[in-house]
Enzyme design. Structure first.
Site, mmCIF file in Angstrom:
data_model
loop_
_atom_site.group_PDB
_atom_site.id
_atom_site.type_symbol
_atom_site.label_atom_id
_atom_site.label_comp_id
_atom_site.label_asym_id
_atom_site.label_seq_id
_atom_site.Cartn_x
_atom_site.Cartn_y
_atom_site.Cartn_z
ATOM 1 C CG ASP A 120 -1.866 1.101 1.328
ATOM 2 O OD1 ASP A 120 -2.346 1.555 0.274
ATOM 3 O OD2 ASP A 120 -2.131 1.564 2.462
ATOM 4 C CD GLU A 171 -0.603 -6.043 7.234
ATOM 5 O OE1 GLU A 171 -1.058 -5.992 6.081
ATOM 6 O OE2 GLU A 171 -1.046 -5.370 8.185
ATOM 7 C CE1 TYR A 183 -4.521 0.615 10.191
ATOM 8 C CE2 TYR A 183 -3.803 -1.624 9.731
ATOM 9 C CZ TYR A 183 -3.526 -0.276 9.842
ATOM 10 O OH TYR A 183 -2.256 0.194 9.597
ATOM 11 C CD GLU A 216 0.886 -1.470 9.607
ATOM 12 O OE1 GLU A 216 -0.253 -1.381 9.107
ATOM 13 O OE2 GLU A 216 1.875 -1.875 8.976
#
Ligand code: BDP
Length: 650
Positions: free
Chosen positions: A211, A455, A508, A544
């Site tokens: 990303d 990840e 998230y 994160e």
């Protein structure tokens, strides 16, 4: 229980053992010391304007077919000005250059000081700090080196070549290709669209599984530097302390000499010699040591000694003298099942994830940006960051050493999602990249942990062998630091977790899952921590968490993409962190320090907006929330420097 072994052994014996291990594992034959000037070494930066030409031929191969490296680039066709260092993507108004895939060509003529040429006892080295992704370098039309991978330096000796015809100017040509494959790090793939009813002829795209924008070009300094023909090629230091005595175990490797004597001197901040030794390896003992401490953990963080290595050597031709000075911070790192210890004291990471990213420059090195970022980090009370998702410039790590900012040093293993990227060819390349990373960064006191990936599809069956091999290799390369990778897999199916020292988890909640439902955060985050700790009994970093906020967008009650929503996401997470940090949570790193550019897509409005600062480094509401929190944490866990007052405004 101490996971990183050897902690209880007497210091001297311990550092000797560790240094021996360092040597065994690395497969690279030479060192990669940062180029520094000294009484025996000169550095000539080649930053500035280079000639530039993108090879827009259909197969991107015209430059090789017509050997563009053999003549001046301007003679091959139209060239434009291109700044170095910088990504080329955002420099022009040409959309085809912004999204260009394939070979681009850089060229510059350099005036080499006459003495470098006449003095055959001088090595002249070209060094590229980083170029993304694959690079080939020619000097006066002769290939001198090539390098596979962005983010890490490479170099070649060119003295012999430029001496062949001293009347010629030294013409440097560098071709750089940003194509990613399933075997590159990060991986990517090219997809050709052959349906002529839908796509123009020759249409293709590059798919990436990460990303951030795949910025390309020469991202860090290109320079020429000299050393004598016999020279200090590499230095490795491992530090420890016993009571008040610091121990600096060093090993120096020398090239180009048949006989050599070495003198190693350690100086304190005032230039006073505190210890010295002779020989290629040894232990320097520092009485009343000033340890290297993280920012906000001690009143004088980032204490650095300076280690001067003085070589007197001879080969068949002549005698030589070389001097190299290395900054050395004396500190230890240990991990227990619930704590991360720096100098045997618990350290809590309250910091950020970053990117090398800014307007116009893309990923190009820029001192103004770097100093601004450090001022912002210190303003908000951050004591650490992760180099998501690739190694940052060496100058940034030097700043971390000096300011006491603790670093999790991540390799470019981001987006390993396709099962074909777990094959041996990928693994072998990944091992070499870890070798290159550790070789470059092993002497930075600020670096306390290596991250081998972000990840990856770590639940896939081949991930077990892949990560076991990679993590064990990294531990053997450097037994003095912790090793991790950053996971977002299901805790019970994560194949690499048994091998890491610290569990790093990204999540998230109320964003990618249950969007808009802030009320799920406490429960889901609590469950996450209990699951991971329950299964692995290792300390955890929330590596994160965050939410996008378009700066200036407001709503109350909070709605996604507003500054209020980002603020509440953070606050809800912080409540849970405060419970868990009493147990096994050893850190929290916000995603992200600043907004950054990504590929275009339906979830990104001109880039990722999870920054607590905008891309131009202006604070969103969330920055103030973090500032309050981080200074409070520092007050609780560290020792604030006397010149700061909470809430400080540096
Ligand atoms: C995480 C990735 C990071 C992304 C972030 C996001 O590690 O690179 O930018 O998500 O989606 O999964 O904002």
């Amino acid at each position: 229980m101490h996971r990183m072994i050897l902690n209880e052994r007497p210091g001297l014996f311990r550092v000797l053992c560790l240094l021996a291990l360092f040597e065994v594992a690395c497969l690279l034959e030479t060192g990669m010391l940062f180029p520094r000037e000294s009484s025996s070494r000169e550095v000539k930066e080649l930053n500035g304007l280079w000639n530039f030409r993108a090879d827009k031929s259909p197969d991107r191969n015209q430059g090789f077919d017509r050997a563009w490296y053999k003549s001046r680039l301007v003679e091959t066709g139209p060239v434009i000005d291109m700044p170095v260092p910088a990504s080329y993507n955002d420099i022009t108004q040409d959309p085809t250059l912004k999204d260009f895939i394939g070979w681009v060509w850089y060229e510059r003529e350099v005036v080499v000081p006459a003495r470098w040429i006449t003095d055959e006892g001088t090595r002249v080295v070209i060094r590229v700090g980083s170029a993304h992704y694959y690079s080939i370098v020619w000097v006066n039309g002769v290939k001198v080196t090539e390098h596979n991978g962005g983010h890490l330096p490479f170099e070649a000796e060119i003295g012999t070549l430029i001496r062949k015809d001293p009347t010629q100017p030294c013409r440097i040509t560098i071709a750089v290709n940003n194509t990613l494959t399933l075997e590159t790090l990060p991986p990517g793939s090219i997809q050709h669209m052959d349906d002529s009813t839908q796509y123009p002829k020759g249409f293709f795209v590059q798919n990436t599984y990460f990303d951030f924008f795949n910025y390309a070009g020469i991202h860090r300094a290109v320079l020429l530097y000299t050393t004598p023909a016999a020279y200090v090629d590499d230095i490795t230091v491992v530090t420890d302390f016993l009571d008040n005595t610091g121990l600096v175990n060093y090993k120096v490797s020398v090239q180009g000499a048949t006989t050599a004597t070495l003198k190693v001197t350690l100086m304190d901040k005032n230039g006073q010699c505190v210890a010295s030794s002779t020989g290629p390896f040894g232990v320097l003992k520092v009485v009343d040591v000033n340890l290297w401490w993280p920012y906000l953990m001690h009143e004088s963080p980032g204490y650095l000694y300076s280690m001067e290595v003085h070589l007197m050597a001879a080969n068949e031709r002549s005698t030589y003298e070389d001097v190299y000075t290395l900054a050395v911070g004396i500190r230890t790192v240990n991990v227990t099942s619930t704590q991360f210890l720096i100098n045997k004291k618990p350290f809590y990471f309250h910091g950020v994830n970053k990117h090398e990213d800014s307007d116009i420059r893309g990923k190009g090195f820029d001192w103004s940006l770097i100093v601004k970022d450090f001022n912002l980090l210190k303003w908000m009370g951050a004591n650490s960051f992760r180099t998501s998702h690739y190694p940052y410039a060496e100058e940034i790590l030097q700043m971390c050493d000096r300011h006491g900012i603790v670093v999790i040093d991540e390799c470019p293993g981001v987006g390993i999602k396709d099962i074909r990227s777990f094959r041996n060819v990928s693994l072998n390349h990944h091992l070499v990249v870890m070798d290159e990373l550790v070789r470059r960064d092993k002497n930075h006191a600020s670096v306390v942990m290596w991250s081998v990936a972000n990840e990856p599809a770590s639940e896939m069956p081949p991930a077990e062998y892949y990560f076991k091999t990679l993590i064990q290799h990294t531990k053997a390369l450097d037994p003095t630091r912790a090793v991790t990778y950053v996971s977002n897999s299901h805790y019970a199916r994560d194949k690499g977790a048994p091998y890491v020292d610290v569990i790093c988890v990204n999540s998230y909640f109320s964003w990618y899952h249950d969007p808009g439902h802030l009320e799920v955060i406490p429960l889901q985050l609590n469950t996450q921590f209990e699951n991971w700790y329950g299964k692995y009994q290792k300390p955890i970093i929330q590596s994160e968490y965050g939410a996008d906020a378009v700066p200036g967008l407001h709503s109350d009650p909070p709605m996604m993409f507003t500054e209020e929503y980002q603020k509440v996401v953070l606050q809800s997470c912080h409540d849970v962190f405060d419970q868990k940090r009493k147990q096994y949570l050893i850190g929290e790193l916000i995603w992200n320090f600043a907004d950054f550019m990504t590929a275009q897509g339906i979830t990104r409005v001109v880039g990722n907006k999870k920054g607590v600062f905008t891309r131009q480094r202006q604070p969103k509401v969330a920055a103030f929330i973090l500032k309050e929190r981080y200074w409070r944490l520092a007050n609780e866990t560290g020792r604030l420097p006397p010149w700061t007052k909470y809430p400080c405004s540096l």
